[in-house]
Structure formats: structure tokens, C-alpha cells
Write a protein that holds these residues in place. Structure first.
Motif, PDB file in Angstrom:
ATOM      1  N   CYS A   1       1.489  -1.110   0.067  1.00 33.07           N
ATOM      2  CA  CYS A   1       0.091   0.180   0.278  1.00 33.07           C
ATOM      3  C   CYS A   1       1.034   1.228  -0.351  1.00 33.07           C
TER       4      CYS A   1
ATOM      5  N   CYS B   1      -4.248   2.210   9.051  1.00 34.14           N
ATOM      6  CA  CYS B   1      -4.010   3.044   7.463  1.00 34.14           C
ATOM      7  C   CYS B   1      -5.184   2.886   6.539  1.00 34.14           C
TER       8      CYS B   1
ATOM      9  N   GLU C   1       0.026   4.824   0.503  1.00 34.38           N
ATOM     10  CA  GLU C   1       0.110   5.183   1.415  1.00 34.38           C
ATOM     11  C   GLU C   1       0.941   4.742   3.603  1.00 34.38           C
ATOM     12  N   CYS C   2       0.657   3.589   3.605  1.00 35.70           N
ATOM     13  CA  CYS C   2       1.580   3.142   4.515  1.00 35.70           C
ATOM     14  C   CYS C   2       2.629   2.423   4.525  1.00 35.70           C
TER      15      CYS C   2
ATOM     16  N   CYS D   1      -5.332   1.314   2.738  1.00 32.12           N
ATOM     17  CA  CYS D   1      -5.822  -0.540   2.908  1.00 32.12           C
ATOM     18  C   CYS D   1      -6.545  -0.583   4.577  1.00 32.12           C
TER      19      CYS D   1
HETATM   20 ZN    ZN Z   1      -1.856   1.559   3.622  1.00 33.79          ZN
END
Ligand code: ZN
Ligand code: ADP
Ligand code: ADP
Ligand code: ZN
Length: 749
Positions: A137, A261, A139-140, A264
Motif C-alpha cells: 500500500c 492505515c 500510503e503506509c 488499505c
Molecule cells: Zn495502507
């Protein structure tokens, strides 16, 4: 020379007295004996150590320079040893990127399965790995967790904006940002936040930047209003907060928390990977399922292309089920597993492997297992043997001992009174001999018939952590309570997490290492050393400081360690006895001061037992007696704490806490590492603690301990989602007639 045996002659590590023995190959050999008798000295310090050394010799000189240097074990000969694999209870570290799935090699197969038959197609196998740039993912970064704003701390929903509902720094009433926000005309500033609609809330928290005109000094000036959470994150979370001033860090820290997160939702994978499904489930959903259920879901996949992967997955998952880990999920991080769970996970890794003629060495594999599950462990040990391997086990559990093809009983007692082999042969033969193990295998402790009454209670209310299902339970005070239940039923979660969180004053006696200083030993840890120093000082009319390892009385060459570490280029540093003091740790002139006829070095060489007959100082005797009471009378006062086993660490902690009154004691499987005859000792201590007015809470599987409880809390009925409930509360006698308890079944057997 007989190829069918591993042969050891004249072994002398630690307390071993020229021990010779033969271990049959391709059979199960179990080592028994009281703790401290010398089992580990044979199995780990002699056999495993030699195997590791042989393995290292196979490497080139260049490679060997990078490996730890393993000295030859102290033995005349070790023959016919093949490669040894040690399956111990050391926790599996590895951080957030190591999970049950990755460590057992199940995760790669699952990814392959999704890349082949998942719909819609999302890529090849790496696209499903959170450890891979393609699959994680964004984002994280595949962590599944992220720092974010703690909403409960950021907002006071019972207030309006005008009343100061935003608690984040920078938004105090009349502050600059508060003015922009309240004068923007976008919000009803008199309405309580609790009454905001979803759309209004979204605008307040995450709204896109918006120009707001305000009058400053009479002139109109444009400012930008941004969602308050978006702005706070941009300013204090997305940028590394460590670069801010200490004052700012302190100010914002209470508002920042780690949570799943948002992109996800903890699944760690890219959106493409998450939208790829098999039979309606994505790979993250399968990874978070308990293994027992996952195996059923996998069996439902009928696509012929998937067949080989389904077969490989089912086989490996079945191993996890067989060893009693069906309540774990593949996404469980390995550093949250207990010691016993870690050992069983490692075992599964080897069962799926194809190695043969390996020596497998296990250290008390029954730790953490309910009596119900011990037979599964036995079957796995037998499976390893039947694949053509030699299985060596150190174990105290009678139910495991009975599957041995060959038994080596070490004794007769601990420390210098042990170190010999008192019996070698079959299980039935063990029952005929007069050794501590033989005698204890024949009898079991009777059920207690008088139970203490509680003096009060400690309540746990509405506990819901992990698998706990609204647990409400009263733990009685002033009695011995044993918490029972199969592995994964929720015992540790209830006691070690929920209960201890509410009772931080409880004394936890665990197996974690004691002390890290190389100079600490039983004498310093228990405080005996202080009194001993004073006694030497007053007998010789000198300063007590002289008798301390880190004083000017200590040998200058080794700084009171007794050993010297020499760093060699490329090689591991080598430990040798200090040539100046000969390992005695003190200067000649200090050693000349005597107490009776003993020097300070002589005292540190004494075992607890010897010291008990030497000293008549009240405090010293009390502390020594406490160590003797917990079964440590074989320990030398000066033995470095770093050489103690987990069980020994637990008992030395217990010894130094024994004199307290009115306290709560919590112990997690204190019988680990204890022989059946040591358990009687331990029970006597627990009873003494309770009789002195303390509350003792113990997590245990050992039936002798359960029989001695005043009160039982049985968790279950099973592990994982099928557990998490208290299924019985009462005395052991009442437990015998409890219908649904597995523990009850084994207690009455
Ligand atoms: Zn994530
Ligand atoms: P067991 O495995 O049967 O519990 P061990 O083999 O660990 O017994 O210990 C046998 C004896 O050797 C004990 O007296 C123990 O304290 C001592 N011992 C173990 N390791 C060391 C060490 N590294 N240095 C000194 N003594 C040790
Ligand atoms: P027990 O002590 O009875 O063996 P635990 O309290 O360790 O049981 O576990 C109870 C349940 O909680 C199990 O399903 C286990 O997998 C889960 N669990 C325990 N610790 C964690 C953790 N750190 N993270 C997620 N799940 C956990
Ligand atoms: Zn020295």
C-alpha cells in the motif's frame, strides 16, 4: 564404531562429570532430570554446540572469519554427529514485516495462487506482497498502520466551535486559526459538533483549501482555510515531527496516535491487489482468517490451475492445525507470539522441509500446550523421526516423555550433586528405577480437599481485547487462583494485558532475563553481596567498598570480570581467564582479607547450599533460604546471571520477592523448566505466599498446580474466535463436574 548411534565420551561442560552416552539415530531420545542436573549441558552445550562448530568448519577460512567462533566442547570425543537444527523457544523477532505467513513460507504460495487464478488479474506474485514495492500500500508502505490524529483527543463533540470544540493546538478560542475557521461562514458556529451532519463534519475535518476574507487592521486580507485534520497532518505528521522544536513535539504528541492505515484499512496491500478476488475474498481477507477456517476456504478452490498450490497450502496449513495453532492467522506478526507458539511455528517450517538425517533438538516443546494438545506434539515428533531424522528433546511433561524410544535421565540432583546419567533405556524401564524422575512418574499429586476462602475480589469488567468476548470475571484475593484453558483461549490476554493494565502494582514474576550487566550474579541481584561486603569489612576493619567488583579492590587487568576479552581482527573476540587474578576478580591484597577462613572469591564460588551453612547473618540467611526454597540451592553465588535459563530467572525473581506481604503476584507458566519434583517445591512457595496474606494468580497447564488451586478460572472453550470466554469459575473439586471444560476432562483422568 557403530554408525547407528551418536556417541559422546567424557563430556565435562559445566557440572557434567565425565559423562559418556550413546544416542540412537533416527529415534526419539528424551532427556529428563531435575532442573540444573545437566540436561542442557549435554544437549545444548555439548551436542548442539559441536554440530554448529562442525558446520562452520565446512566454510572457507574467509567465510569463517565472519562467523562466531565456537570453541570445542569440553569432551573427549563426539562421534557420528550429523547436522543439528535447534528448535527453541527464542521469540521470533523480525518486526512488522515478519508474519506467520512469511515465516512458514505459506505467504508466497498464497500470492502465487492469487496471481494465477484471482480475478481481475492484478499482476504476478509480487503484486500481492506487502514487502514488495509493487504490492505494498503506497500510503503506509506495507505497514498496515500509520500515524494519525487521535480524534477523541482532537475534538470535544459536546461543544460548539464558538465554545472551543477543537482541542488541537493552534485552534484555541480567539487564536488565528480559530478566527479563520469561525469567520469563514462555512460552519454553524453555535451548533454542537455532535449535531453536525456527515457532510459538515467532512468539510470541517478534511475540507479542501478554501479562501476566506478577513479584516485585519481594517483592511480585507485573504487567508486559506483547510480541513483541520488535513492541516494538522500536513504540518505535524507527514513531515517528520522530530525536526520540530522540542516544545512543539511535546505539544502535538498527545494528539498523534498509531492506527490502521485509512487507505488499505490495515490490509497492507495496494488497491489493485485488494480488488483481486478468489471466491469473493481477497488475499488480505484470507490472511486474517484463523488457520483452522482458512484451510476449509482453500479446499473450496476447485480451479484445476490452482490444484498444485491448493495442495501445497492445505498440507502446510494442516501442519499448523496439527500442532495446535489453528487459532492463529497468517497475518499475525511473529513478534507477538509467545515462546511456546514460536517454537511450534519453527517446527512447522521443518516439517514441510525435505531434510533427512538431521538431528532435531527441542527445548521443552510442551510449554504453553494444554494437556489436550500434547498428543499432537507427540505425533509431530514421531513424524520427524519417521522421515529419517534423529529427534532429541529436553522435556518434563510425563505425557511427552512416554513417546520416547530412548530416555536419558540426568541427575541424581542439581548442580554439583548432578551431572551424571542415572538411567538410560525405555520408558517402561524408567518406571522401575529409583530416580527422581522414575519415582515421580509413578505417582500424581492428590486433589486438595480444603480450599481457602477469598478475602475480597478484583474485578475485570467488559474485557474485549483480542479474542476476549465481553469478559466479566472476579479474581478472588487472598487465595491461589489458577487460570487454565487451551492455547489461544485468552489466558494471557486476560491476565497479562487486561488485568495487569488495571493493576500495575502487581508483582509479575516472568521468565525474562534478569539484569544485563556482565557483573551481576545471584549475590548482587538478591542483595546478599551488600551484607557480605559489610561482614568482610567489619571483620577486617577496612572499607566495604574494597569488596565490590567495580571498586579499586577489583583486579585492574579484568576490571573485576575474572575474564578478559581479546579482540582479534576479523575474528570474534576471545574470552580467556584473567592471568593476573586467575579468575578470582580481586586484587591479591583484597583476597588476603578473610571471613572465617574464606576470601571474597571463595564466597562467590560457594553454592547457595554451601553458603547457607557458612553464614549466620540473619538477612543473608533469609535471602539464601529463599533461593533454596525455590529450588536454586545448586547455584553459585558468583555465577553470571546471563548464564541462567528462563526458568531459573523466574525463580530467582520469585526468591527476591518472597518476603512481601499483601501483594498481588502474577506468574505465567512458572513450571517451565521444572522437573516434577521441583513442582512440589514451587507449590510450597505459592502456598507460603498465600498464607502470608498475598494474592497469587497463575497461568498454568500443569495438572499438579491445578489440583492445588483454591480457585480456577477456565477459559475457552477453544482457542481464537472460538475462545475468549470464561467457561468455569470455582474450586478444582467443582471443576471435576463441569460439563464443557476440556481442563475438567484431563483433571479427572
Ligand atoms: Zn495502507
Ligand atoms: P538443566 O538443563 O538440567 O536444567 P544445566 O545443564 O543448564 O541443567 O545446568 C547444569 C549446571 O551447570 C547447573 O548447576 C547450572 O547452574 C550450571 N551452568 C549452566 N550453564 C552454566 C554456565 N554457562 N556457566 C556456569 N555454570 C553453568
Ligand atoms: P492463551 O494465553 O490462552 O494462549 P492468548 O491470550 O495468547 O491465549 O491469545 C488469545 C487470542 O488472542 C488468540 O486468538 C491470539 O491469537 C490472539 N492474540 C494474542 N496476542 C495477540 C496480539 N498481540 N495481536 C493479535 N492477536 C493476539
Ligand atoms: Zn583479573
Amino acid at each position: 564404531m557403530n554408525q547407528e548411534y551418536i556417541e559422546i565420551r567424557g563430556a565435562r561442560e559445566n557440572n557434567l562429570k565425565d559423562v559418556s552416552l550413546r544416542i540412537p539415530k533416527r529415534q526419539i531420545t528424551i532427556f529428563t532430570g531435575v532442573s540444573g542436573s545437566g540436561k542442557s549441558s549435554i544437549v545444548f552445550d555439548t551436542i548442539a554446540s559441536e554440530s554448529q562448530r562442525l558446520l562452520n568448519e565446512n566454510f572457507s577460512m574467509f567465510v569463517r572469519n565472519f562467523l562466531p567462533r565456537i570453541p570445542q566442547p569440553d569432551a573427549d570425543a563426539i562421534e557420528n554427529l550429523s547436522m543439528a537444527v535447534i528448535v527453541d523457544q527464542k521469540r521470533l523477532g523480525g518486526g512488522a514485516h515478519s508474519t506467520m505467513g512469511t515465516i512458514t513460507d505459506i505467504a508466497p504460495i498464497l500470492r502465487l495462487l492469487y496471481s494465477r487464478v484471482g480475478q481481475p488479474y492484478a499482476g504476478k506474485a509480487n503484486a500481492f506482497s506487502f514487502n514488495d514495492q509493487q504490492g505494498m500500500c503506497p500510503e503506509c508502505n506495507g505497514m498496515g498502520r500509520k500515524l494519525g490524529v487521535d480524534m477523541e483527543k482532537a475534538l470535544d463533540l459536546s461543544k460548539s466551535l464558538k465554545e472551543g470544540a477543537i482541542l488541537l493546538p493552534d485552534y484555541g478560542v480567539d487564536s488565528w486559526d480559530w478566527n479563520i475557521c469561525t469567520q469563514s461562514g462555512l460552519f454553524d458556529i453555535d451548533k454542537k459538533l455532535a449535531d453536525y451532519t456527515e457532510v459538515e463534519m467532512e468539510q470541517l475535518l478534511y475540507g479542501k483549501p478554501h479562501k476566506v476574507e478577513m479584516h485585519v487592521g481594517g483592511k480585507p486580507v485573504k487567508f486559506t482555510l483547510e480541513g483541520i485534520i488535513a492541516k494538522f497532518s500536513g504540518k505535524y505528521i507527514k513531515q517528520d515531527v522530530k525536526t520540530k522544536s522540542e516544545r512543539t513535539q511535546k505539544m502535538v504528541a498527545p494528539f498523534i496516535t498509531e492506527g490502521p492505515c485509512y487507505l488499505c484499512r490495515g490490509a497492507r496491500l495496494s488497491q489493485a491487489a485488494l480488488s483481486c478476488k478468489i471466491n469473493g475474498s481477497n488475499i488480505a481477507e484470507l490472511s486474517s482468517m484463523e488457520v483452522g477456517r482458512l484451510i476449509e476456504v482453500i479446499k473450496e478452490i476447485k480451479d484445476p490451475i490452482a490444484a498444485p498450490m491448493v495442495k501445497a497450502l492445505t498440507e502446510r496449513l494442516q501442519h499448523l492445525v496439527d500442532i495446535g495453532l489453528e487459532y492463529l492467522s497468517l497475518d499475525r506478526e511473529t513478534d507477538t507470539l509467545s515462546g511456546g507458539e514460536s517454537q511450534r511455528v519453527k517446527m512447522v517450517k521443518h516439517l514441510s522441509g525435505s531434510l533427512v538425517d538431521v538431528v532435531y533438538i527441542f527445548d521443552e516443546p510442551s510449554v504453553g500446550l494444554h494437556p489436550r494438545d500434547v498428543h499432537r506434539l507427540n505425533e509431530l515428533l514421531q513424524k520427524l523421526r519417521d522421515k529419517g531424522n534423529t529427534v532429541i528433546v529436553v522435556e518434563h511433561d510425563p505425557d511427552v516423555i512416554q513417546v520416547a524410544d530412548h530416555i536419558v535421565d540426568v541427575g541424581p540432583f542439581a548442580g554439583s550433586r548432578g551431572g551424571t546419567i542415572v538411567y538410560e533405556g525405555s520408558f517402561s524401564g524408567l518406571l522401575q528405577v529409583d530416580t527422581l524422575t522414575g519415582n515421580h512418574m509413578k505417582q500424581s499429586m492428590p486433589l486438595k480437599d480444603h480450599f481457602r476462602s477469598a478475602t475480597g475480589k478484583l474485578s475485570v469488567k467488559d474485557a474485549n481485547l483480542h479474542n476476549l468476548n465481553n469478559v466479566n470475571v472476579d479474581i478472588p484475593t487472598g487465595v491461589l487462583t489458577v487460570v487454565t484453558g487451551v492455547a489461544g483461549s485468552g489466558k494471557s490476554t486476560l491476565i497479562n494485558e487486561v488485568f495487569l493494565q488495571e493493576h500495575p502494582d502487581a508483582i509479575v514474576i516472568d521468565q525474562a532475563a534478569v539484569g544485563t550487566s556482565t557483573r551481576s550474579n545471584p549475590a548482587t541481584y538478591t542483595g546478599i553481596m551488600d551484607d557480605v561486603r559489610k561482614a568482610f569489612a567489619s571483620a577486617n576493619k577496612v572499607n566495604p567498598g574494597l569488596f565490590s567488583f567495580n571498586s579499586k579492590g577489583a583486579c585492574e587487568n579484568c576490571q573485576g570480570l575474572g575474564v578478559v576479552y581479546t579482540d582479534l581482527a576479523f575474528l570474534d573476540s576471545v574470552k580467556t581467564t584473567c592471568e593476573i587474578c586467575g579468575g578470582k576478580r580481586f586484587k591479591e591484597e583484597v583476597l588476603a582479607y578473610k571471613l572465617g577462613d574464606k576470601s571474597i572469591a571463595d564466597v562467590l564460588e560457594m553454592t547457595v547450599e554451601q553458603a547457607l551453612s557458612f553464614f549466620d547473618i540473619k538477612e543473608v540467611v533469609r535471602k539464601l533460604q529463599a533461593m533454596s526454597d525455590v529450588g536454586l540451592d545448586y547455584l553459585k553465588l558468583g555465577q553470571p546471571l546471563s548464564t541462567l535459563s528462563g526458568g531459573e530467572c523466574q525463580r530467582i525473581k520469585l526468591a527476591s520477592e518472597l518476603h512481601k506481604k499483601g501483594s498481588i503476584y502474577v506468574m505465567d507458566e512458572p513450571t517451565t523448566g521444572l522437573h516434577m519434583s521441583d513442582i512440589a517445591h514451587l507449590l510450597a512457595i505459592m502456598n507460603r505466599l498465600v498464607d502470608a496474606g498475598n494474592t497469587v494468580i497463575v497461568i498454568e497447564h500443569n495438572l499438579d498446580v491445578i489440583r492445588n488451586a483454591d480457585w480456577i478460572i477456565d477459559m475457552g472453550p477453544e482457542g481464537g474466535i472460538n475462545g475468549g470466554k470464561v467457561i468455569f469459575e470455582g474450586t478444582p473439586k467443582q471443576l471435576l463436574s463441569a460439563k464443557h471444560s476440556l481442563t475438567s476432562k484431563y483433571l479427572s483422568r
